[in-house]
Design an enzyme around this catalytic site. Structure first.
Site, PDB file in Angstrom:
ATOM      1  NE  ARG A  48      -2.186   1.411   3.583  1.00 13.02           N
ATOM      2  CZ  ARG A  48      -1.835   2.643   3.916  1.00 13.02           C
ATOM      3  NH1 ARG A  48      -2.147   3.656   3.162  1.00 13.02           N
ATOM      4  NH2 ARG A  48      -1.147   2.866   5.025  1.00 13.02           N
ATOM      5  CB  CYS A 186      -4.909   1.237  12.779  1.00 14.14           C
ATOM      6  SG  CYS A 186      -4.378   1.513  11.094  1.00 14.14           S
ATOM      7  CB  SER A 207      -1.934  -2.191  11.031  1.00 14.17           C
ATOM      8  OG  SER A 207      -0.936  -1.494  10.331  1.00 14.17           O
ATOM      9  CG  ASN A 217      -2.841   4.212  17.997  1.00 13.13           C
ATOM     10  OD1 ASN A 217      -2.061   3.786  17.154  1.00 13.13           O
ATOM     11  ND2 ASN A 217      -3.925   4.897  17.634  1.00 13.13           N
ATOM     12  CG  HIS A 247       4.440  -1.349  10.954  1.00 13.96           C
ATOM     13  ND1 HIS A 247       3.212  -1.986  11.066  1.00 13.96           N
ATOM     14  CD2 HIS A 247       4.165  -0.089  10.563  1.00 13.96           C
ATOM     15  CE1 HIS A 247       2.251  -1.140  10.744  1.00 13.96           C
ATOM     16  NE2 HIS A 247       2.810   0.030  10.438  1.00 13.96           N
TER      17      HIS A 247
HETATM   18  O1  LIG Z   1      -4.501   4.848  14.862  1.00  9.34           O
HETATM   19  C1  LIG Z   1      -3.696   4.483  13.982  1.00  9.34           C
HETATM   20  C2  LIG Z   1      -3.990   4.550  12.628  1.00  9.34           C
HETATM   21  C3  LIG Z   1      -3.065   4.122  11.736  1.00  9.34           C
HETATM   22  N1  LIG Z   1      -1.876   3.624  12.155  1.00  9.34           N
HETATM   23  C4  LIG Z   1      -0.894   3.200  11.134  1.00  9.34           C
HETATM   24  C5  LIG Z   1      -0.545   1.746  11.024  1.00  9.34           C
HETATM   25  C6  LIG Z   1      -0.058   1.637   9.582  1.00  9.34           C
HETATM   26  O2  LIG Z   1       1.296   2.071   9.515  1.00  9.34           O
HETATM   27  C7  LIG Z   1      -0.937   2.635   8.852  1.00  9.34           C
HETATM   28  C8  LIG Z   1      -2.152   1.991   8.230  1.00  9.34           C
HETATM   29  O3  LIG Z   1      -1.757   1.207   7.175  1.00  9.34           O
HETATM   30  P1  LIG Z   1      -2.456  -0.183   6.803  1.00  9.34           P
HETATM   31  O4  LIG Z   1      -1.848  -0.531   5.487  1.00  9.34           O
HETATM   32  O5  LIG Z   1      -3.930   0.077   6.687  1.00  9.34           O
HETATM   33  O6  LIG Z   1      -2.112  -1.163   7.884  1.00  9.34           O
HETATM   34  O7  LIG Z   1      -1.371   3.545   9.848  1.00  9.34           O
HETATM   35  C9  LIG Z   1      -1.571   3.577  13.496  1.00  9.34           C
HETATM   36  O8  LIG Z   1      -0.463   3.154  13.897  1.00  9.34           O
HETATM   37  N2  LIG Z   1      -2.498   3.990  14.364  1.00  9.34           N
END
Ligand SMILES: O=c1ccn([C@H]2C[C@H](O)[C@@H](COP(=O)(O)O)O2)c(=O)[nH]1
Ligand SMILES: Nc1nc(=O)c2c([nH]1)NC[C@@H]1CN(c3ccc(C(=O)N[C@@H](CCC(=O)O)C(=O)O)cc3)CN21
EC number: 2.1.1.45
Length: 309
Positions: A48, A186, A207, A217, A247
């Site tokens: 993505r 997420c 994620s 978060n 990650h």
């Molecule tokens: O509250 C959140 C919202 C998003 N993330 C991060 C985690 C990922 O790096 C991206 C989302 O990508 P996906 O391809 O949909 O997994 O956004 C987060 O940490 N916390």
């Protein structure tokens, strides 16, 4: 008791620590996860974003809200108001980056307006639209037999009358709506539980962008338990935060490893929430970021981590 402890040698194993040291130790959970990713993470290509991520699977963080352990990162300046604005926006059912901006955060601007795939999606309703995600699902969950459910309102009503039906789950996850949203949620599930008059929260995240997203978060999980306890008249207990894919993006690694992880954490600050917030309606109608205060926040210099859209 003293006799038993001495006998078992427990006194040597439970060193006396001050409240301040205890609070600083809370940030250790975050720093340990960052270090674990740096030391043991595996490189994974992400289609993505077109970037590689150093990744580990599974992390469990706990915040004791009853003890006021507000998990704010101190090894860089954290924009906590922005994090709280995001969670309040989710609770209000916002689906538009402009509404989030008005509340005090620009964090949805990029996903709503800078992602080619979303810009070309026929369901996008124009500038700032985020589509069907987060609160737009949780406050208006589509029923297969027609109509919608306000999951949050049901939970607040149950908890207020002291009922935990063992399924008090605020979910933002609706795979049938993914093609109508700029991003899949997420942190997608918040499960509330009552033991007596103490409220607990289990939040699940599929994620996690550890340098940027997790910073926010952790604050959001803490605030969600604190504020739901406040408006339902319950005592806050512990919040358990489960992360599946944790990650660090390739372009963030150096700043994490060579700058942020070299710093010593400060003691944790304290969060104060306006006690006049008493109902879900209050959250929906008049609450602003001025209703939240952080006391005693000591932090290191900001770090501008790259953001992947
Ligand atoms: O509250 C959140 C919202 C998003 N993330 C991060 C985690 C990922 O790096 C991206 C989302 O990508 P996906 O391809 O949909 O997994 O956004 C987060 O940490 N916390
Ligand atoms: N790659 C990615 N990571 C995320 O954490 C993330 C997304 N995408 N998309 C959806 C939301 C938006 N979130 C975001 C977006 C931006 C920041 C950010 O830029 N934070 C800066 C400055 C914050 C500010 O000034 O308000 C920071 O230093 O924390 C944080 C979380 C969390 N989510």
């Amino acid at each position: 008791m003293h006799f038993l402890e001495t006998l078992l040698g427990m006194q040597n194993r439970t060193p006396f620590i001050t409240t301040q040291e205890y609070k600083a130790a809370q940030m250790k959970q975050y720093l340990d996860l960052c270090e674990r990713i740096v030391d043991e993470g595996e490189w994974v290509n992400n289609e993505r974003t077109g970037k590689r991520c150093l990744t580990v699977i599974n992390a469990d963080l706990t915040y004791d809200v009853s003890k006021g352990e507000f998990p704010l990162v101190t090894t860089r300046k954290s924009f906590w108001k922005s994090a709280i604005a995001e969670i309040i926006g989710y609770l209000r059912g916002y689906d538009n980056a402009a509404d989030f901006r008005a509340l005090g955060t620009k964090t949805w601007d990029a996903n709503a307006n800078q992602n080619e795939v979303w810009l070309n999606n026929p369901y996008r309703k124009g500038e700032d639209d985020m589509g069907l995600c987060y609160g737009a699902i949780g406050r208006n969950f589509p029923k297969p037999d027609g109509g919608h459910i306000d999951l949050l309102k049901q939970i607040i009503d149950d908890l207020t009358r002291g009922v935990d039906n063992r399924g008090e789950i605020l979910t933002f996850y609706h795979p049938g709506a993914f093609h109508m949203a700029c991003l899949r949620p997420c942190m997608y599930s918040h499960h509330f539980s009552l033991l007596g008059d103490t409220l607990y929260l289990n939040s699940t995240q599929r994620s996690c962008d550890v340098p940027l997203g997790l910073n926010f978060n952790m604050v959001q999980v803490y605030v969600l338990l604190a504020i739901v306890a406040q408006i339902t008249g319950k005592k806050p207990g512990k919040a358990f935060h489960k992360i599946v894919n944790a990650h660090i993006y390739e372009d963030q690694l150096e700043l994490m490893r060579d700058v942020q992880l070299k710093r010593e954490p400060y003691p944790l600050p304290t969060l104060k929430i306006n006690p006049e917030i008493k109902t879900l309606k209050d959250i929906e109608t008049w609450v602003t970021m001025a209703d939240f205060e952080v006391e005693g926040y000591q932090f290191h210099e900001p770090i501008a981590y790259p953001f992947s859209v």
